[in-house]
Design a protein around this motif. Sequence first.
Motif, PDB file in Angstrom:
ATOM      1  N   PHE A 139       8.268  -4.589  -3.241  1.00 30.91           N
ATOM      2  CA  PHE A 139       7.961  -5.890  -3.809  1.00 30.91           C
ATOM      3  C   PHE A 139       6.702  -6.443  -3.138  1.00 30.91           C
ATOM      4  CE2 PHE A 139      12.567  -5.690  -4.688  1.00 30.91           C
ATOM      5  CZ  PHE A 139      12.542  -5.962  -6.037  1.00 30.91           C
ATOM      6  N   CYS A 140       5.954  -7.270  -3.833  1.00 31.93           N
ATOM      7  CA  CYS A 140       4.696  -7.805  -3.308  1.00 31.93           C
ATOM      8  C   CYS A 140       4.857  -9.254  -2.836  1.00 31.93           C
ATOM      9  CB  CYS A 140       3.606  -7.775  -4.389  1.00 31.93           C
ATOM     10  SG  CYS A 140       3.297  -6.135  -5.086  1.00 31.93           S
ATOM     11  N   VAL A 195       2.977   3.107   3.976  1.00 31.28           N
ATOM     12  CA  VAL A 195       3.305   1.733   3.604  1.00 31.28           C
ATOM     13  C   VAL A 195       4.388   1.129   4.493  1.00 31.28           C
ATOM     14  CG1 VAL A 195       5.115   2.316   1.925  1.00 31.28           C
ATOM     15  CG2 VAL A 195       3.703   0.259   1.576  1.00 31.28           C
ATOM     16  N   GLU A 196       5.169   1.965   5.172  1.00 32.42           N
ATOM     17  CA  GLU A 196       6.172   1.447   6.094  1.00 32.42           C
ATOM     18  C   GLU A 196       5.517   0.792   7.307  1.00 32.42           C
ATOM     19  OE1 GLU A 196       9.529   1.505   5.626  1.00 32.42           O
ATOM     20  OE2 GLU A 196       9.202   2.368   3.646  1.00 32.42           O
ATOM     21  N   GLN A 197       4.377   1.323   7.737  1.00 32.19           N
ATOM     22  CA  GLN A 197       3.660   0.769   8.895  1.00 32.19           C
ATOM     23  C   GLN A 197       2.567  -0.219   8.482  1.00 32.19           C
ATOM     24  OE1 GLN A 197       3.994   4.325   8.610  1.00 32.19           O
ATOM     25  NE2 GLN A 197       5.912   4.122   9.742  1.00 32.19           N
ATOM     26  N   ILE A 198       1.998  -0.014   7.293  1.00 34.57           N
ATOM     27  CA  ILE A 198       0.898  -0.858   6.823  1.00 34.57           C
ATOM     28  C   ILE A 198       1.283  -1.425   5.462  1.00 34.57           C
ATOM     29  CG2 ILE A 198      -1.586  -0.972   6.373  1.00 34.57           C
ATOM     30  CD1 ILE A 198      -1.918   1.624   7.918  1.00 34.57           C
ATOM     31  N   PRO A 199       1.887  -2.602   5.410  1.00 36.53           N
ATOM     32  CA  PRO A 199       2.364  -3.168   4.136  1.00 36.53           C
ATOM     33  C   PRO A 199       1.262  -3.311   3.093  1.00 36.53           C
ATOM     34  CG  PRO A 199       3.279  -4.385   5.992  1.00 36.53           C
ATOM     35  CD  PRO A 199       2.254  -3.454   6.563  1.00 36.53           C
ATOM     36  N   GLY A 200       0.020  -3.512   3.538  1.00 36.16           N
ATOM     37  CA  GLY A 200      -1.083  -3.677   2.603  1.00 36.16           C
ATOM     38  C   GLY A 200      -1.412  -2.434   1.801  1.00 36.16           C
ATOM     39  N   LEU A 201      -0.822  -1.281   2.168  1.00 35.32           N
ATOM     40  CA  LEU A 201      -1.039  -0.060   1.394  1.00 35.32           C
ATOM     41  C   LEU A 201      -0.287  -0.074   0.070  1.00 35.32           C
ATOM     42  CD1 LEU A 201      -0.896   2.867   4.019  1.00 35.32           C
ATOM     43  CD2 LEU A 201      -2.880   1.970   2.815  1.00 35.32           C
ATOM     44  N   LEU A 254      -3.468  11.339   2.601  1.00 35.72           N
ATOM     45  CA  LEU A 254      -2.708  11.695   1.408  1.00 35.72           C
ATOM     46  C   LEU A 254      -2.896  10.637   0.331  1.00 35.72           C
ATOM     47  CD1 LEU A 254      -0.657  12.063   4.160  1.00 35.72           C
ATOM     48  CD2 LEU A 254       0.341  13.653   2.518  1.00 35.72           C
ATOM     49  N   ASN A 255      -2.828  11.062  -0.929  1.00 33.70           N
ATOM     50  CA  ASN A 255      -3.061  10.134  -2.039  1.00 33.70           C
ATOM     51  C   ASN A 255      -1.752   9.546  -2.562  1.00 33.70           C
ATOM     52  OD1 ASN A 255      -2.299  12.633  -3.090  1.00 33.70           O
ATOM     53  ND2 ASN A 255      -3.475  12.367  -4.959  1.00 33.70           N
ATOM     54  N   SER A 256      -0.966   8.995  -1.640  1.00 29.43           N
ATOM     55  CA  SER A 256       0.248   8.255  -1.980  1.00 29.43           C
ATOM     56  C   SER A 256       0.544   7.297  -0.840  1.00 29.43           C
ATOM     57  CB  SER A 256       1.445   9.194  -2.174  1.00 29.43           C
ATOM     58  OG  SER A 256       2.654   8.450  -2.287  1.00 29.43           O
ATOM     59  N   GLN A 257       1.042   6.112  -1.163  1.00 27.29           N
ATOM     60  CA  GLN A 257       1.382   5.162  -0.117  1.00 27.29           C
ATOM     61  C   GLN A 257       2.627   5.605   0.645  1.00 27.29           C
ATOM     62  OE1 GLN A 257       2.047   1.816  -2.794  1.00 27.29           O
ATOM     63  NE2 GLN A 257       4.174   1.715  -2.131  1.00 27.29           N
TER      64      GLN A 257
END
Length: 224
Positions: free
Chosen positions: A48-49, A84-90, A176-179
């Motif tokens: 969620f954003c 994305v677990e460590q960097i939410p902005g990803l 890698l090309n995925s969050q």
Amino acid sequence: MKAIQFLIGFALLALASSLASASDPSPLQDICVAIEDPKDGVFVNGKFCKDPKLARAEDFFFSGLDKPGNTANRLGVDETDANVEQIPGLNTLGISAFRIDYAPYGQRPPHIHPRASEILLVLEGTLHVGFVTSDQLNNKLIAKVLNKGDVFVFPKGLIYFQFNIGKTNAVAYSALNSQFPGEITIADAVFGANPPINPDFLAKAFQLDPKTVKDLQHKFINGD
């Protein structure tokens, strides 16, 4: 008549282009079971954003890829993730990275990333790396020895491996090309499945004795 044919052809081309761009988004988690009532939902396809007005620099920041990982384990390898677990902005950006530390003869055993291709840069040491194509290309092994400064690419969804063939530690960075690319280590997934896969089935699939399969399941399930 030619003008009409041109217009019809142009319209069909535009429609095809529209359909091609209307495909489903790539999955960002292993499973996403549909529900009828949104109030019962837990996840979307990703995260969620938050309100963009509340974003801050820390949402796009992570510190720690300069620190060596702990390779004191059975594989002699450690990964420091920056997804994305460590960097939410990803979230929704489709990128991630990680640092990999290898002890002498440490290895990342055969595994796949179900949601991403990977590009690897060797910073220190010597690695033997490779991937195996699908049966469409007769399971061809494509492998190479990498040294400091070398780069290698692993296509999405193919089984690949990395092995430190040197007598010293090795370090590499991957993008890698995925969050959230996910990772399935083949042996862990097959022999460590919970609950266990029928050993008689695995024995036939891998052409092994059922007792050998049971021994492997015991090791992987119990972490022996």
